[in-house]
Every structure is written in structure tokens, then in C-alpha cells.
Design an enzyme around this catalytic site. Structure first.
Site, PDB file in Angstrom:
ATOM      1  N   TYR A 195       0.820  -1.221   0.000  1.00  0.00           N
ATOM      2  CA  TYR A 195       0.000   0.000   0.000  1.00  0.00           C
ATOM      3  C   TYR A 195       0.850   1.265   0.000  1.00  0.00           C
ATOM      4  CZ  TYR A 195      -3.031   3.579   2.187  1.00  0.00           C
ATOM      5  OH  TYR A 195      -3.702   4.737   2.504  1.00  0.00           O
TER       6      TYR A 195
ATOM      7  N   TYR B 267       6.420  -6.618  16.756  1.00  0.00           N
ATOM      8  CA  TYR B 267       6.446  -5.759  15.573  1.00  0.00           C
ATOM      9  C   TYR B 267       7.119  -4.428  15.887  1.00  0.00           C
ATOM     10  CZ  TYR B 267       4.815  -2.320  12.198  1.00  0.00           C
ATOM     11  OH  TYR B 267       4.750  -1.282  11.300  1.00  0.00           O
TER      12      TYR B 267
ATOM     13  N   ASN C 191      -1.505   6.465  11.835  1.00  0.00           N
ATOM     14  CA  ASN C 191      -2.457   5.665  11.053  1.00  0.00           C
ATOM     15  C   ASN C 191      -2.558   6.202   9.634  1.00  0.00           C
ATOM     16  OD1 ASN C 191      -3.028   5.115  13.891  1.00  0.00           O
ATOM     17  ND2 ASN C 191      -4.747   3.927  13.136  1.00  0.00           N
TER      18      ASN C 191
END
Length: 327
Positions: free
Chosen positions: A11, A139, A168
């Protein structure tokens, strides 16, 4: 510049690659397509299907590369808890191999895709770059370890590098946007509900210490994010490692995001309250002052309605290219 972009079929990588090409850069994308989409790769980019750990050195060995933008990574928080060995191998191990390949072939300009997950549970918001780093999952820990590794290469080997800590990321850029096999991000999940690919959206807790009881997050438009990468690429200095937060500086609650998606799409979008998820902070909001001041970054698409509208335009036009909804 002649650029190697790892993870350029994903993305963020595909949008950034598209914009880099539009700005006149020569882009080679290296991606193993484990989570990326081949059809997201810009037509003008050279594409190599392969692994960063084993193939980056061969690619850079062709010569002529000016810089690397490193997006390739495993990025699912829950999976990182269940399979930490894969995250340490594929995030840290592969990046160390990339750094060595860069050093070997004299390519010392690097922009790294880092994350706000390096901070863990924030002591205060908005979060500045001086906030203590205490990741709560593998992560975030692997991304923080990579930041440290990059810094050491800058000191020892005269690299010029920037780590960009995303909050985000959302939105789309024309025909390039978010279309993952496994989707965990709030806005695309809500839009999948609007399209009928999911029955409802789950809101994890409505008793958080926030104005409406739901978690608050900072959303940054993918195009503003791409602009920051270009600015970092063009201003890296040998021997220096910089870290910048990338967000909008504004926070929106889950309920506000759902309501905005309803208004933009014109769909009802059923929602239900579910139990809290362990490890979710009540608020995550970025301080972007450092990036604005030092990079000259000027985010222009900070309104949530704009972010959702761009994402919706992309998502509703996916057609047969849409992946099945998975959480």
C-alpha cells in the site's frame, strides 16, 4: 535519482513509488508479493520479485543507485506476538542484509518506514520524538531495533538516513490504495462493510477515558506521507540519522471515524460494541512539529472527510481486484 524501493508492491510503497516516478525518479521495486499486489506496481517502475535478504545485494550490485527506500516488512501486530521469530528474521534480519548490501555497493542514502508502535503505551499525547520508546509487541520492537541498527551505520559508515514513524496511514492516490489480503486497519474495514463485504464493524470498547468512550487515533493521508519520504530522501546528510513522527496532529475517535464513513459513503454501516482488545492505548496522537520545522513538511490533507473520501473512491472502484475481506 535512481532508487531501490523495497516493498513497493504494498500500500504505502506503491503510492510512494507512483509519486516518485511522477517527480522524475527512476524506480526499481523489489518485493516478494507475500502481502503486496503485483497490479499495484506502477507501469513505469522496474519490478523484481524477490527477497530483500538475498536479492538486494544483487540488485544494488548493478550499480548506479543513489538511494534506498525501505518499506518491506511484516506488519501485523497480532501475528508478531504469535510468531515473533518470523518478525525478527524478516524485519531485522532482512534489514541488516540490506544495510550490508548498501555498504558493499556504496549506496548510503536511506529512508526507512518505521512506526509509532516503537513508543508503546504513551505517557502523554501528542507524542514527540523524544518520548520514551517501549514497544509492547514484537512488531514495534523489531522496528525499534532497526532504528538502532541504522543509527550505528550512520555513525560507523557515514550513511545518511531518516526513519519515519507513521501513525495511522489512510486514503488513496487515484487508482493506487489499500487492498490487502488480510486487513486490520479501521477505515478500509469500515468501507468493506459499506460495500457489503462484511456484516458490521466492531468497536472494541466504549468505556475508554475519551470524550465518547472509544479509542482516539491520528490519521495521516497517504499522499502527505509520500511527500515526507521525498523530503527526507532529498535532505539526508552523511553521518546523520534523523527520526520524524508522521501524523496529522489531530485525533479522531472510532465513533467519529464510523460516522464520517457513513456520511461519505451514504451507507448505514452497522456497528456493535465489542470487548476491549488487550494492549490498545486509549489515545495515539502525533506531534508533527519536528517534521514541519526540520523537513519543511506541509501536510495538506489532514481533514478526516478528505482521507475517507479518497479511500472510498478507490475502494468502491476495485471491482474484481478487491481481496476477500479478512481480519
Amino acid at each position: 535519482m535512481k532508487l531501490l524501493v523495497t516493498g513497493g508492491a504494498g500500500y504505502v510503497g506503491s503510492v510512494c513509488s507512483t509519486i516518485l516516478i511522477e517527480r522524475g525518479h527512476d524506480v526499481t521495486i523489489l518485493d516478494n508479493l507475500s502481502t503486496g499486489n503485483r497490479d499495484a506496481v506502477p507501469a513505469q517502475a522496474r519490478f523484481i520479485e524477490g527477497e530483500v535478504a538475498t536479492d538486494a545485494s544483487t540488485v544494488l550490485g548493478e550499480g548506479g543507485f543513489d538511494a534506498v527506500i525501505h518499506f518491506a516488512a511484516r506488519s501485523l501486530v497480532g501475528e508478531s506476538v504469535e510468531k515473533p521469530e518470523e518478525y525478527w528474521r524478516d524485519n531485522v534480519g532482512a534489514t541488516l542484509a540490506l544495510l550490508e548490501a548498501m555498504r558493499t555497493h556504496g549506496v548510503k542514502n536511506l529512508v526507512f518506514s518505521s512506526t509509532a508502535a516503537t513508543y508503546g503505551e504513551p505517557d502523554e499525547v501528542p507524542i514527540t520524538e523524544t518520548h520514551p520508546t517501549a514497544p509492547t509487541n514484537p512488531y514495534g520492537a523489531t522496528k525499534l531495533a532497526i532504528d538502532h541498527a541504522i543509527r550505528s551505520y550512520c555513525v560507523a559508515h557515514d550513511f545518511g538516513a531518516t526513519s519515519l514513524r507513521y501513525f495511522n496511514v489512510a486514503g488513496a492516490y487515484g487508482q493506487v490504495g489499500e487492498n490487502r489480503v488480510i486487513e486490520t486497519h479501521l477505515i478500509p474495514i469500515i468501507l468493506q462493510v459499506a460495500l457489503g463485504h462484511r456484516e458490521k464493524i466492531s468497536i472494541y470498547g466504549d468505556d475508554w477515558p475519551t470524550p465518547d468512550g472509544t479509542c482516539i487515533r491520528d490519521y495521516i493521508h497517504i499522499v502527505d506521507l509520500a511527500e515526507a519520504h521525498i523530503l527526507a530522501l532529498e535532505s539526508n546528510k552523511p553521518g546523520t540519522h534523523r527520526i520524524f513522527n508522521l501524523g496529522s496532529g489531530d485525533g479522531y475517535s472510532v465513533k467519529e471515524v464510523v460516522d464520517t464513513c457513513r456520511k461519505v459513503t451514504g451507507h448505514e454501516i452497522p456497528a456493535e460494541i465489542a470487548p476491549r482488545r488487550a494492549g490498545d492505548p486509549a489515545q495515539l496522537i502525533a506531534s508533527c512539529e519536528k517534521a514541519i520545522k526540520e523537513l519543511g513538511w506541509n501536510p495538506e490533507r489532514t481533514d478526516l472527510s478528505t482521507i475517507v473520501a479518497d479511500a472510498w473512491e478507490f475502494t468502491k472502484n476495485l471491482g474484481d481486484k478487491a481481496h476477500s475481506a479478512k481480519a
